[in-house]
Design an enzyme around this catalytic site. Structure first.
Site, mmCIF file in Angstrom:
data_model
loop_
_atom_site.group_PDB
_atom_site.id
_atom_site.type_symbol
_atom_site.label_atom_id
_atom_site.label_comp_id
_atom_site.label_asym_id
_atom_site.label_seq_id
_atom_site.Cartn_x
_atom_site.Cartn_y
_atom_site.Cartn_z
ATOM 1 N N CYS A 52 8.842 2.516 -5.642
ATOM 2 C CA CYS A 52 7.507 2.252 -5.471
ATOM 3 C C CYS A 52 6.946 1.920 -6.509
ATOM 4 C CB CYS A 52 6.788 3.210 -4.720
ATOM 5 S SG CYS A 52 4.997 3.348 -4.927
ATOM 6 N N CYS A 55 4.143 4.179 -7.763
ATOM 7 C CA CYS A 55 4.304 5.360 -8.383
ATOM 8 C C CYS A 55 4.946 5.254 -9.558
ATOM 9 C CB CYS A 55 5.712 5.928 -7.345
ATOM 10 S SG CYS A 55 5.161 6.032 -5.542
ATOM 11 N N CYS A 397 1.011 -14.062 -7.840
ATOM 12 C CA CYS A 397 1.481 -13.341 -6.397
ATOM 13 C C CYS A 397 2.932 -14.251 -5.996
ATOM 14 C CB CYS A 397 0.291 -13.622 -5.367
ATOM 15 S SG CYS A 397 0.799 -13.146 -3.869
ATOM 16 N N CYS A 400 2.131 -15.617 -2.429
ATOM 17 C CA CYS A 400 1.551 -16.576 -2.389
ATOM 18 C C CYS A 400 2.428 -17.842 -2.902
ATOM 19 C CB CYS A 400 0.481 -16.574 -3.441
ATOM 20 S SG CYS A 400 -0.616 -15.182 -3.196
#
Length: 488
Positions: A52, A55, A397, A400
């Site tokens: 993650c 995280c 992104c 994107c």
């Protein structure tokens, strides 16, 4: 041999000095959680997954906080990929999830800031009792002489109001400091007689424009006490911080930024705050709240969101409304406060032009996908004679970038319809207009003719055929508004 032993000792020493910061965060697992968790009166547990990204970002701050809180509050972590049973037991569905435990029992989620200092501040409030028992004036003076505000309840030992106060303290201890006493005479100095709650604003923010202590003697419930604290704790001009900004920004808010430092320079910090308070007292009750903040804490926001340059050495002022409208004071901040008064007079009279963060309007825009910036959004997307499909994206992104050829093909297929415009906007470098909720990228909306103030968000698969169905369906609703139009 001696060299080998010396080298081995150096390695051992290195591990010993490098290890403590990591070991300050206790690692828990399915097998030992119940046993180890009960040993700690208060513990903050991070449920995480090694893959993650959020995280990984949190990890250094969590470790720093664990070191600072060592001996006060234990911080721990659970790897949910290796301890799925434990994470399921505590209802963990996303990462990282932070929960507070008291003697091994789940006391609820941690909703505070995730910076090291923010975690430390919140968890210090979580340690010890929900409300501190005060017995004397000396205890009271010591408790309220604090950097933060203090809430003190004065009740008879068998009072039903005391039990309600303690319930509120248990629920709100993460946000505020609570204490209580059965010595009702402690309120006499503050013109309080009988059972009541005293709210002490921080001594560092003491001023001549408002009372430092506010008395609450109405009917006490958790709701009424929460409302009393909410309405009074910040005062006329509170100190805006990264930790409390979400609570302050629920209202239209003016903020004056300068070299504010209530740790090392209380007098200098209050010099400018008192000038802001003088002006704020003149505009009290007109729907605008006021605050002061350390410019260094918000430097990136000041420059990127309000278009202000480097620190000029004097305070700067901005207004951000609860709807997201932004205004910047361009006149130099004067010591007599007159420039701030003029800024506010222009704001309330509607003469101020709101600040919009925008890239330059493209000189040419020939492609089937029209490039929109904040300054051209109204002209292109809000065109009353055209339906508009708008993609909000970020240049960084990856999703994107993957969508880009799909979106271009969609625009090509719709290019024969003069009543539809397909557009995109870099939402990282342009202010997103009101009515569009963009929390992540990519985000797609359709703004139909006659319903520009109520755009519809696309939630389906990112394929040409699915997007085309969405456009046709939403465009059919605008047919009834227009009466006639070309067929898609």
């Amino acid at each position: 041999m001696a060299l080998f032993l010396h080298f081995g000792f150096f390695l051992l020493l290195s591990f010993d000095t490098a290890g403590p910061a990591r070991r300050d965060v206790l690692e828990l697992a399915d097998a030992d959680f119940d046993y180890l968790a009960t040993e700690h009166e208060t513990m903050l547990v991070k449920f995480y997954a090694p893959w993650c990204g959020h995280c990984k970002k949190l990890a250094p701050d969590f470790e720093k906080a664990a070191t600072k809180l060592k001996g006060t509050v234990q911080l721990a972590k659970v790897d949910c990929t290796a301890n799925s049973e434990l994470c399921a037991r505590f209802g963990v569905t996303g990462y990282p999830s932070l929960k507070i435990f008291r003697s091994g029992r789940d006391a609820g989620p941690y909703d505070g800031p995730r910076s090291a200092e923010g975690i430390v501040q919140v968890m210090k409030k979580q340690s010890g009792p929900d409300s501190v028992l005060l017995r004397s004036n000396s205890d009271l003076e010591q408790f309220v002489n604090h950097y933060e505000a203090s809430i003190v309840g004065l009740f008879s030992p068998d009072s039903s109001r005391l039990s309600e106060f303690l319930k509120a303290a248990s629920l709100l201890r993460e946000q505020f400091r609570f204490a209580h006493s059965s010595n009702l005479s402690l309120g006499q100095e503050y013109n309080a007689t009988g059972e009541c709650v005293l709210l002490f604003r921080p001594p560092r923010l003491s001023n001549k424009f408002e009372e430092s202590v506010v008395v609450f003697s109405d009917y006490l419930t958790i709701t009424s006490l929460r409302r009393f604290i909410r309405d009074n704790i910040f005062g006329l001009v509170p100190h805006l911080t990264v930790e409390n900004m979400e609570r302050l920004r629920v209202k239209d808010l003016l903020t004056v930024y300068y070299d504010l430092d209530y740790v090392h320079n209380v007098r200098g910090s209050n010099y400018w705050r008192n000038r802001v308070m003088l002006v704020a007292s003149k505009f009290r009750g007109r729907g605008l709240s006021f605050s002061v903040a350390n410019r260094k804490d918000f430097e990136a926001e000041i420059q990127e969101e309000f278009g202000l340059g480097p620190d000029p050495g004097l305070p700067v002022a901005t207004i951000r409304t609860r709807l997201g409208l932004k205004y910047t004071m361009r006149e130099e901040f004067t010591r007599d406060g007159r420039s701030l008064e003029r800024f506010l007079e222009d704001y309330f009279s509607g003469r101020l032009k709101r600040f919009i963060k925008s890239e330059p309007v493209p000189e040419k825009n020939p492609g089937p996908v029209k490039v929109v910036v904040a300054e051209s959004f109204a002209e292109i997307v809000d065109d009353p004679n055209k339906d508009a499909l708008i993609l909000f994206y970020s240049p960084l992104c990856q999703h994107c970038k993957k969508l880009e050829p799909v979106y271009a093909q969609l625009a090509s297929e719709l290019s024969s319809d003069p009543d539809v415009v397909v557009a995109k906007m870099n939402a990282a470098d342009n202010d997103v207009p009101l009515g569009y909720d963009v929390q992540g990228f990519p985000t797609i909306y359709f703004a139909a003719i006659g319903r520009k103030d109520d755009p519809v968000r696309y939630e389906g698969p990112r394929e040409v055929k699915d997007l085309l169905k969405f456009v046709k369906r939403e465009a059919s609703h605008s047919l009834r508004v227009k009466g006639s139009r070309s067929e898609l």
